[in-house]
Write an enzyme that holds these catalytic residues in place. Structure first.
Site, mmCIF file in Angstrom:
data_model
loop_
_atom_site.group_PDB
_atom_site.id
_atom_site.type_symbol
_atom_site.label_atom_id
_atom_site.label_comp_id
_atom_site.label_asym_id
_atom_site.label_seq_id
_atom_site.Cartn_x
_atom_site.Cartn_y
_atom_site.Cartn_z
ATOM 1 N N SER A 153 46.632 24.960 11.447
ATOM 2 C CA SER A 153 47.592 25.886 12.052
ATOM 3 C C SER A 153 47.483 26.012 13.560
ATOM 4 O O SER A 153 48.433 26.426 14.218
ATOM 5 C CB SER A 153 47.444 27.263 11.403
ATOM 6 O OG SER A 153 46.100 27.696 11.496
ATOM 7 N N GLU A 187 52.242 42.174 18.816
ATOM 8 C CA GLU A 187 50.819 42.441 18.689
ATOM 9 C C GLU A 187 50.132 41.099 18.638
ATOM 10 O O GLU A 187 50.774 40.086 18.353
ATOM 11 C CB GLU A 187 50.535 43.232 17.410
ATOM 12 C CG GLU A 187 50.323 42.379 16.156
ATOM 13 C CD GLU A 187 51.542 41.578 15.720
ATOM 14 O OE1 GLU A 187 52.667 41.982 16.057
ATOM 15 O OE2 GLU A 187 51.373 40.539 15.042
ATOM 16 N N LYS A 214 52.369 29.790 15.604
ATOM 17 C CA LYS A 214 53.000 31.075 15.937
ATOM 18 C C LYS A 214 54.287 30.900 16.749
ATOM 19 O O LYS A 214 55.175 31.750 16.701
ATOM 20 C CB LYS A 214 52.012 31.952 16.714
ATOM 21 C CG LYS A 214 50.728 32.275 15.947
ATOM 22 C CD LYS A 214 50.925 33.336 14.894
ATOM 23 C CE LYS A 214 49.623 33.666 14.170
ATOM 24 N NZ LYS A 214 49.813 34.579 13.040
HETATM 25 C C1 LIG Z 1 45.742 29.200 14.636
HETATM 26 C C2 LIG Z 1 45.966 30.347 13.735
HETATM 27 N N1 LIG Z 1 45.992 30.157 12.417
HETATM 28 C C3 LIG Z 1 46.182 31.169 11.556
HETATM 29 C C4 LIG Z 1 46.328 32.463 11.989
HETATM 30 C C5 LIG Z 1 46.479 33.553 10.959
HETATM 31 O O1 LIG Z 1 47.763 34.058 10.857
HETATM 32 P P1 LIG Z 1 48.706 33.729 9.641
HETATM 33 O O2 LIG Z 1 47.958 34.043 8.399
HETATM 34 O O3 LIG Z 1 49.871 34.612 9.841
HETATM 35 O O4 LIG Z 1 49.076 32.301 9.724
HETATM 36 C C6 LIG Z 1 46.323 32.735 13.356
HETATM 37 C C7 LIG Z 1 46.495 34.100 13.849
HETATM 38 O O5 LIG Z 1 46.330 34.460 14.943
HETATM 39 C C8 LIG Z 1 46.128 31.644 14.250
HETATM 40 O O6 LIG Z 1 46.103 31.842 15.573
#
Ligand SMILES: Cc1ncc(COP(=O)(O)O)c(C=O)c1O
Lengths: 260, 391
Positions: free
Chosen positions: B375, B110, B88
């Site tokens: 992620s 948000e 993020k």
């Molecule tokens: C570590 C992590 N991965 C994935 C996501 C999902 O979001 P996005 O689909 O936008 O990557 C989030 C959302 O808070 C997150 O914190």
């Protein structure tokens, strides 16, 4: 007479005063009571009624209308239920339906507009459908004789106002403040936004968002508004009163008096 | 009106379904992003922050013991090692710099899992901006450490009590704030969702994940992966990972959504997998969980970041055009992969990418080389997971 013509007639009948257009959340607190409230609005002096269709995620609405929508949905309100209310109300005053774009898409634009026309609705306001996205809905309304009412905001550029102003059917819904619906204490200077939109349209200009006292309504009329929309103040009354229909009728009378 | 230059539509999806009040701000944002992209100074500043502050490029790690379980090499793109613990920050830093460029000193954000809120609060602390974060009350409960971090970073966290009190309601409230404050505030949306130009901007800011990973795996393996896999909430880490591989037709792109208690239970967060009529939520047309009246349904997922009934419009188009496939993994399976990854690799993943990990570790495939976007890290999830596992 088409819906668009009926709206035009409602504005023409005013003889110098501003038209009063109270907002009502369809199905709040339940369908039957919301019909009584609408009749109360009509008897209290409404020239047109803006009838809201409850939506789960209303981005343009503040807390009062949001929670009324949530309550209406919890009480089982549906589009068809709200349209039944519309049909009865339309026997007395023209009804402009206000709903979010996903409600239109869910039914399919053509069918949605056809159902509105069949229910006797005169116009449609979709607050999350700016002109860029409105073509098919606006065309379908025109075909069916309904007024597709666009919105103008204080943040709209002159360039945008020119395009919006040229596309107006029925009236131009002019948002008085940058923000969501909700009562506002301060008496905004309404003159500036009205003067700006007037440069771009010859259609009636109705002002809404934040108008919550008879004094504010009369200030809006003095500033040149052809119509005044009152929403959250009335919706709050519905939530607070034992007999919302007569309480709202009395409140609408006060607003109507202020516009005389 | 100005001719759009960024993608507004992805196939039929996307668009700008917002109140008129916001339309001029969206045009301003689009123009600012277009000019920033060709401004060397802006790009140099963003590049410097991503490198020296956030920790880019992130490593590409061949997870040996996970590979043994999967029966094929599995690489992890380590976004969990970034400052603040998730991808993020890539988006938050870029958009915060853009806000400064537009002269807007108040930031609205948000957050679901709290990762985007923390990333925004961090970028605001760094750049001296005011920061207001909307967060569902239920998420405040289950992601408590991130709430404390945001407070420490100087952000104001506003609890949202409407509906299911999760990400959907937080986004709605953030947009309402923006409608009222648009002249001096910028809304940093946290995923590849929202009205145009947001999905394109967030994608552009997240594509560093896939750009780096593509180069790294070519260097390591001398070839492209057979599959690229990422979890999908709104879809920002996935789109950032997928887009650089999209022209490589031989690479399968797999998005993993939250199946919650199972797709058939109706309690899930998998609009792309479940299919059905598209709809409008939070300013764009995309795959969506809704009823026949067009009321938006509540999503459900054990992971706050995937607990969202909508999806990014570009993903809906990647699905329809056949370029990417979308699958879903349940709460229970994600919890198992969370624990398994911790014990096999010494990496505690966030619950969101644990969904992608479970898919790769357990669903049979003839793939011979997988690349997963890890992620984020799971520190934020510890208390919740240990509670659910009864420890
Ligand atoms: C570590 C992590 N991965 C994935 C996501 C999902 O979001 P996005 O689909 O936008 O990557 C989030 C959302 O808070 C997150 O914190």
């Amino acid at each position: 007479m088409t819906g668009a013509e009926r709206i035009a007639a409602a504005f023409e009948q005013r003889e110098g005063r501003a038209a009063l257009m109270p907002y009502l959340m369809g199905g709040y607190p339940d369908l039957a009571t919301s019909l009584d409230i609408a009749i109360g609005y009509a008897e209290g002096g409404a020239d047109l009624i803006e009838l809201g269709v409850p939506f789960s995620d209303p981005l343009a609405d503040g807390p009062v209308i949001q929670s009324a929508g949530t309550a209406a949905l919890a009480a089982g309100a549906t589009l068809d239920g709200v349209l039944e209310v519309a049909t009865k109300v339309a026997e007395q005053v023209p009804v402009v339906l206000m709903c979010y774009s996903n409600a239109v898409l869910a039914r399919g634009t053509e069918q949605f507009v056809a159902d509105l026309a069949a229910a006797g609705v005169s116009g449609l306001i979709v607050p999350d459908l700016p002109l860029e996205e409105a073509e098919s809905t606006s065309d379908a309304c025109a075909q069916a004789g309904l007024a597709f009412v666009p919105l103008a905001a204080p943040t709209s550029t002159d360039e945008r106002l020119a395009v919006i102003g040229a596309a107006v059917q029925g009236f131009l819904y002019t948002v008085a403040v940058a923000g969501t619906t909700g009562e506002r204490g301060e008496q905004s200077s309404y003159g500036e936004i009205i003067a700006r939109v007037r440069e771009h349209t010859s259609a009636p200009v109705a002002l809404g968002f934040g108008i919550s006292t008879p004094e504010q309504a009369s200030a809006a009329a003095d500033a040149g508004a052809d119509g005044v929309i009152v929403g959250s103040r009335l919706v709050r009354e519905v939530g607070e009163q034992e007999d919302p229909a007569s309480a709202c009728r009395a409140l609408v009378e006060q607003f109507a008096r202020a516009l005389r | 009106m100005t001719v759009p230059q960024l993608d507004h539509r992805f196939g039929p999806y996307g668009g700008q379904y917002v109140p008129e009040t916001l339309m001029p701000a969206l045009a301003e944002l689009e123009a600012a992003w277009i000019s920033a992209q060709s401004d060397d100074q802006f790009q140099a500043e963003l590049g410097r922050l991503l490198r020296d502050y956030a920790g880019r490029p992130t490593p590409l790690y061949l997870a040996g013991r996970l590979s043994e379980v999967a029966g094929r090499p599995v690489y992890l793109k380590r976004e969990d090692l970034l400052h603040t613990g998730a991808h993020k920050i890539n988006n938050a830093l870029g958009q915060a710099l853009l806000a400064v460029r537009m002269g807007k000193r108040r930031i609205i954000a948000e957050t679901g899992a709290g990762q985007h809120g923390v990333a925004s609060a961090t970028a605001c602390a760094l750049l001296g901006l005011e920061c207001v974060v909307y967060m569902g009350a239920e998420d405040i409960r289950r992601q408590a450490p991130n709430v404390q971090r945001m407070g420490l970073l100087g952000a104001t966290v506003v609890p949202v009590e409407a509906g299911a009190k999760t990400l959907k309601e937080a986004v709605s409230e953030a947009i309402r704030d923006w409608v009222a404050s648009v002249e001096d505030s910028h809304y940093i949306i946290g995923s590849a969702v929202g009205p145009a130009p947001y999905p394109a901007i967030v994608r552009d800011l997240q594509r560093c994940i896939g750009d780096e990973a593509r180069e790294q795996i070519l260097e390591r393996e001398g070839r492209l992966p057979r599959r690229v896999i990422a979890c999908v909430g709104g879809g920002s880490n996935a789109i950032g990972m997928f887009i650089p591989f999209a022209p490589d037709q031989e690479v399968e792109l797999v998005g993993v959504e939250a199946a919650g208690e199972g797709i058939e239970s109706g309690r899930h967060g998998a609009p792309l997998t479940a299919g059905g009529r598209p709809g409008v939520l939070h300013g764009s047309l995309s795959a969506l969980l809704q009823d026949d009246q067009g009321q938006i349904a509540e999503a459900h997922s054990v992971s706050a970041g995937l607990d969202y009934p909508g999806s990014g419009p570009e993903h809906a188009w990647l699905r329809d055009s056949g370029r990417a496939t979308y699958v879903a993994v349940t709460d229970q399976d994600a919890l198992a992969a969370f624990e398994q990854t911790a014990q096999l690799e010494g990496i505690i993943p966030a619950l969101e990418p644990a969904h992608a990990l479970h898919y790769v570790l357990n669903v049979p495939s003839d793939s011979d080389l997988d690349l997963i976007c890890l992620s984020g890290r799971g520190d934020k999830d510890l208390a919740e997971v240990l509670g659910l596992l009864g420890r």
